[in-house]
Design a protein around this motif. Structure first.
Motif, PDB file in Angstrom:
ATOM      1  N   GLU A 159       8.467  -9.040  58.735  1.00 48.17           N
ATOM      2  CA  GLU A 159       9.533  -8.048  58.969  1.00 48.17           C
ATOM      3  C   GLU A 159       8.931  -6.688  59.337  1.00 48.17           C
ATOM      4  N   TYR A 160       7.844  -6.334  58.668  1.00 47.22           N
ATOM      5  CA  TYR A 160       7.121  -5.104  59.044  1.00 47.22           C
ATOM      6  C   TYR A 160       6.702  -5.167  60.515  1.00 47.22           C
ATOM      7  N   SER A 161       6.155  -6.317  60.931  1.00 52.68           N
ATOM      8  CA  SER A 161       5.621  -6.465  62.292  1.00 52.68           C
ATOM      9  C   SER A 161       6.732  -6.420  63.340  1.00 52.68           C
ATOM     10  N   LEU A 162       7.911  -6.927  62.984  1.00 55.32           N
ATOM     11  CA  LEU A 162       9.046  -6.875  63.931  1.00 55.32           C
ATOM     12  C   LEU A 162       9.419  -5.424  64.245  1.00 55.32           C
ATOM     13  N   GLU A 163       9.058  -4.504  63.336  1.00 56.90           N
ATOM     14  CA  GLU A 163       9.309  -3.074  63.602  1.00 56.90           C
ATOM     15  C   GLU A 163       8.069  -2.364  64.144  1.00 56.90           C
ATOM     16  N   SER A 164       6.892  -2.677  63.555  1.00 61.23           N
ATOM     17  CA  SER A 164       5.677  -1.927  63.927  1.00 61.23           C
ATOM     18  C   SER A 164       5.258  -2.218  65.368  1.00 61.23           C
ATOM     19  N   PRO A 166       7.143  -3.142  68.210  1.00 57.88           N
ATOM     20  CA  PRO A 166       7.895  -2.344  69.208  1.00 57.88           C
ATOM     21  C   PRO A 166       7.637  -0.846  69.081  1.00 57.88           C
ATOM     22  N   SER A 167       7.411  -0.368  67.849  1.00 58.64           N
ATOM     23  CA  SER A 167       7.185   1.084  67.701  1.00 58.64           C
ATOM     24  C   SER A 167       5.856   1.489  68.339  1.00 58.64           C
TER      25      SER A 167
END
Ligand code: SAM
Length: 213
Positions: A159-164, A166-167
């Motif tokens: 879940e962290y990676s799904l945000e980090s 694209p950011s």
């Protein structure tokens, strides 16, 4: 994974024909090391190397490099490597943070991150292999439409990676929270950790991210 120190591991690695000893010397000329201009794919944190050796065996027209930072772990991979007749794979004992000093811009076509250490504490977030810090390292060495493939059993890290990711300026083109029961399962090669978690009934998460630049 950090196995107990194994006596003689450093010496075995230093004399192995399957390990690149001075990788920085080959920056920009990896096709000469392999003797072919085939695409180059890398697994970061290869562990005992089941995944990358299976990939190399199934895809002789792709060149592979397995990266592992611990000698004791790499030694296990070398034992298996010596039983396989492969010409398209080498290993390196390095930390992934140094990859941009080893590969020239655009020299790498695909990077695999398999069951990377989760580093659950917030203060260690920069050590996660999908943090913006590491994504910028991959960005420096990947070909223009280069790809990162990431698998994990760790829902928090996923879940962290799904945000980090694209950011950090990347596009996630596909993802699943249950790889083995999804359309992304086709052609999947299991790692040592994946086999263990799958046998325990744990779902495996996977995403594929593409550079947008
Ligand atoms: N990929 C294997 C698998 O799925 O069976 C091994 C997974 S194990 C949990 C993670 C491995 O990544 C460990 O062997 C660890 O030493 C290696 N690793 C972690 N961070 C690394 C880094 N920054 N550079 C190189 N290797 C790293």
């Amino acid at each position: 994974m950090r196995l107990r120190h194994i006596q003689g591991a450093e010496e075995t690695i230093a004399s192995s024909p399957f390990v690149i000893q001075e990788p920085k010397q080959h920056r920009g000329t990896w096709n000469q090391v392999f003797g072919s201009s085939s695409p180059l794919e890398i697994e970061v944190g290869m562990g005992k190397g089941r995944f990358i050796m299976e990939k190399a065996s199934a895809n002789p027209d792709i060149n592979y490099i397995g990266i592992e930072r611990y000698s004791s772990v790499l030694l296990r991979g070398l034992q298996k490597r010596s039983e396989m007749d492969l010409e398209n794979i080498y290993f390196m004992r390095i930390d992934a943070k140094d990859m941009a000093e080893i590969f020239a811009p655009g020299e790498v076509d695909r990077i695999y991150l398999n069951f990377s250490d989760p580093w659950p504490k917030d203060r260690h977030a920069k050590r996660r292999l999908t943090s913006p810090v590491f994504m910028s390292v991959y960005d420096k060495i990947l070909a223009p439409r280069g790809v990162v493939e990431f698998k994990t059993d760790n829902r928090g890290l996923f879940e962290y990676s799904l945000e980090s990711i694209p950011s950090a300026g990347w596009e996630i083109t596909e993802h699943t929270f249950d790889l083995h029961n999804s359309t992304m399962a086709e052609g999947n090669v299991m790692t040592e950790y994946e086999m263990k978690f799958a046998s325990e009934g744990k779902p495996i998460c996977k995403l594929i991210a593409r550079r947008t630049g």
